[in-house]
Write a protein that holds these residues in place. Sequence first.
Motif, PDB file in Angstrom:
ATOM      1  N   VAL A  24      35.687 100.252  48.379  1.00  0.00           N
ATOM      2  CA  VAL A  24      36.543 100.455  47.209  1.00  0.00           C
ATOM      3  C   VAL A  24      35.938  99.793  45.965  1.00  0.00           C
ATOM      4  CG1 VAL A  24      38.813  99.973  46.217  1.00  0.00           C
ATOM      5  CG2 VAL A  24      38.620 100.687  48.607  1.00  0.00           C
ATOM      6  N   PHE A  28      34.967 101.371  42.299  1.00  0.00           N
ATOM      7  CA  PHE A  28      35.620 100.958  41.050  1.00  0.00           C
ATOM      8  C   PHE A  28      34.613 100.376  40.063  1.00  0.00           C
ATOM      9  CE2 PHE A  28      37.999  98.106  38.280  1.00  0.00           C
ATOM     10  CZ  PHE A  28      39.037  98.933  37.870  1.00  0.00           C
ATOM     11  N   TYR A  29      33.694  99.534  40.549  1.00  0.00           N
ATOM     12  CA  TYR A  29      32.697  98.933  39.656  1.00  0.00           C
ATOM     13  C   TYR A  29      31.370  99.679  39.801  1.00  0.00           C
ATOM     14  CZ  TYR A  29      35.985  95.136  38.900  1.00  0.00           C
ATOM     15  OH  TYR A  29      37.090  94.407  38.545  1.00  0.00           O
ATOM     16  N   THR A  58      41.270  90.323  42.902  1.00  0.00           N
ATOM     17  CA  THR A  58      39.966  90.985  42.905  1.00  0.00           C
ATOM     18  C   THR A  58      38.840  89.978  43.091  1.00  0.00           C
ATOM     19  OG1 THR A  58      40.888  92.622  41.389  1.00  0.00           O
ATOM     20  CG2 THR A  58      38.497  92.614  41.655  1.00  0.00           C
ATOM     21  N   PHE A 188      37.177 100.907  34.728  1.00  0.00           N
ATOM     22  CA  PHE A 188      36.541 101.688  35.779  1.00  0.00           C
ATOM     23  C   PHE A 188      35.047 101.854  35.507  1.00  0.00           C
ATOM     24  CE2 PHE A 188      36.493 105.999  38.109  1.00  0.00           C
ATOM     25  CZ  PHE A 188      36.325 105.385  39.338  1.00  0.00           C
ATOM     26  N   ARG A 189      34.227 101.591  36.525  1.00  0.00           N
ATOM     27  CA  ARG A 189      32.768 101.737  36.511  1.00  0.00           C
ATOM     28  C   ARG A 189      32.078 100.726  35.590  1.00  0.00           C
ATOM     29  NH1 ARG A 189      31.306 103.383  40.895  1.00  0.00           N
ATOM     30  NH2 ARG A 189      29.344 104.236  40.125  1.00  0.00           N
ATOM     31  N   THR A 366      46.684 105.359  38.812  1.00  0.00           N
ATOM     32  CA  THR A 366      46.198 104.039  38.413  1.00  0.00           C
ATOM     33  C   THR A 366      46.501 103.754  36.944  1.00  0.00           C
ATOM     34  OG1 THR A 366      44.005 105.011  38.001  1.00  0.00           O
ATOM     35  CG2 THR A 366      44.381 103.980  40.138  1.00  0.00           C
ATOM     36  N   ALA A 387      42.939  94.983  37.345  1.00  0.00           N
ATOM     37  CA  ALA A 387      41.947  95.520  38.282  1.00  0.00           C
ATOM     38  C   ALA A 387      42.521  95.604  39.692  1.00  0.00           C
ATOM     39  CB  ALA A 387      40.685  94.662  38.271  1.00  0.00           C
ATOM     40  N   LYS A 390      44.806  98.565  39.876  1.00  0.00           N
ATOM     41  CA  LYS A 390      44.041  99.808  39.900  1.00  0.00           C
ATOM     42  C   LYS A 390      43.381 100.024  41.250  1.00  0.00           C
ATOM     43  CE  LYS A 390      43.002 100.286  34.959  1.00  0.00           C
ATOM     44  NZ  LYS A 390      41.939 100.364  33.934  1.00  0.00           N
ATOM     45  N   LEU A 391      42.840  98.950  41.831  1.00  0.00           N
ATOM     46  CA  LEU A 391      42.209  99.059  43.148  1.00  0.00           C
ATOM     47  C   LEU A 391      43.210  99.488  44.212  1.00  0.00           C
ATOM     48  CD1 LEU A 391      39.958  95.857  43.155  1.00  0.00           C
ATOM     49  CD2 LEU A 391      39.142  98.203  43.300  1.00  0.00           C
ATOM     50  N   GLY A 394      44.692 103.012  43.358  1.00  0.00           N
ATOM     51  CA  GLY A 394      43.613 103.988  43.513  1.00  0.00           C
ATOM     52  C   GLY A 394      43.281 104.242  44.967  1.00  0.00           C
TER      53      GLY A 394
END
Length: 536
Positions: A24, A28-29, A58, A188-189, A366, A387, A390-391, A394
Amino acid sequence: MATSRGPTPTPWSYFFIRLLFKFVLKIFYGTIVIENAELIPKNGRPCIVCPNHSNSLTDALMLVTSVSSSKRNLLRLTAKSTLFGRRNFTSWLIESAGTIPMMRKKDFTDGEKVDNSQTMTKLMEALELGDAVCLFPEGISRYHPTLAPLKTGVARLVSDVLTRNRDTPDFEISIVTCSITYMHREHFRSDVLVTFHPPMMFRPSTHPELLDPVQYEEVRNITARMHEQISHGTLDSPTWELLRIGKLAARMYAPLGTHMSLGDFVRISRTFIESFKDVTVDERTEGPEGTYAQDPTTYRANQLMGDLKVYQDKLAALGIKDDRIRKPLSRRTILVRMLIRLVWSLFLFSICAPGLCLWLPVFGTTRYAAHHYTKTGPVHDTWDEIAQYKLTYGLFSGLLVWFAVVALTLPFSVITTPLVPIIMWMTLRWFEDAVSAFRAFVALLRLLRTGKVTLKNLYEERRDLHSRLVEHAVGTLGLPADPEGYFAGVEGAHKGQVKGGWDSGARYFSVRRRRKRDWNETLRLYDKVDYPNIDS
């Protein structure tokens, strides 16, 4: 007092969580770079891992997935006690992973006594078994650009463990500090740097001052060393504005196209931030009769910092990046590049459009969860948990999409079960490139719409700023005079660095991850250079 039973066995849930969130987090990153993981003591040697704490749960997940199972079979975590005993996924997650509850004074304001004696006993017993324990010495997670003052609890825990094992002179326990740097922790990313520092070793025979009765000055000294190590490996800035200026200075000093690793970029940015910490823009004044109110070096640093802020504000107002100003382009060249970027982005958008239908429920869920949560409190108390929300959301929405597609295509589920995640991953890769190309198109369009006089003034302002910045970097800070040549020769391809044109081009089309030319990049249609008002 030490036991020979050996380290705690790995719970099945911990193994599952580490595997699941490693997957995951890598989605995400964009790039997760881990430095110096070999410094972590091997399994069976008691150690306390101490990272900074800016991204709530996180951070713990990042540590669990960064510590190799070949080094440590289990990293015992601690979490605030209010997270335990709830009927939700977060509570199950931390409890099933063997996490130890820690009571915090701020969570018990109704007069209930805060007693962590049982927690400390469990931690000491785990360390005596040879476990690795993770403690956040700041004691609190918050959305802030600087480290909070460290608590002395880690050093006192080391003292208590050594005292319990004072009859075993060779019993050894270590503190391993860790710096986690999120370029944009909630986006994100974005990219992440995890840097482990050399361990601090303690034995009853070599550190008698930590045995009961304890010399508390030594406890404070250990805490200060921990703060210095953690701060040295991350972007520790007193204000968001200074962080913004430090990143701009790093990008101007080592411009777009410099083949530098994420770790190098963070360290260069931190070097500039440290050089500006002790000066303020308001002090850019001269003394009587033309003399400096400060020493000349400080005065010039003041001027440079203030002018960098003004320059960044102008760029942000125009919606363009420094790299667009660095190399002046003719209007014809701009038009040609705009056409290329637009065609390329439209092509990528078209081929990833079918797969985006699978991603839309994930993006929508998210976004709603993060937007709703940020309304529950001030920035410094909520943005550090975006984060994790979202994790979590998501993950669940992505699994629902997967199961839904498999259920709808039940006769072909043998094919769709592996095919859906592959399509979603490739869609994400193409979508990243499409967004990057479209963002470049928009930036070129803004450059084209900017008046010639404005651009000319920006070119001249940038040339003067760059000259002064390089003089400050080389003459005052001792940085290399030729950063593009220097970093191209530094080993580090395995740490997010690309070397040479062929490697750079191949990385662009890599299935695993896209090439990052700018470590400030996220999956957004605009560049992220500003930060929210911490007081809002």
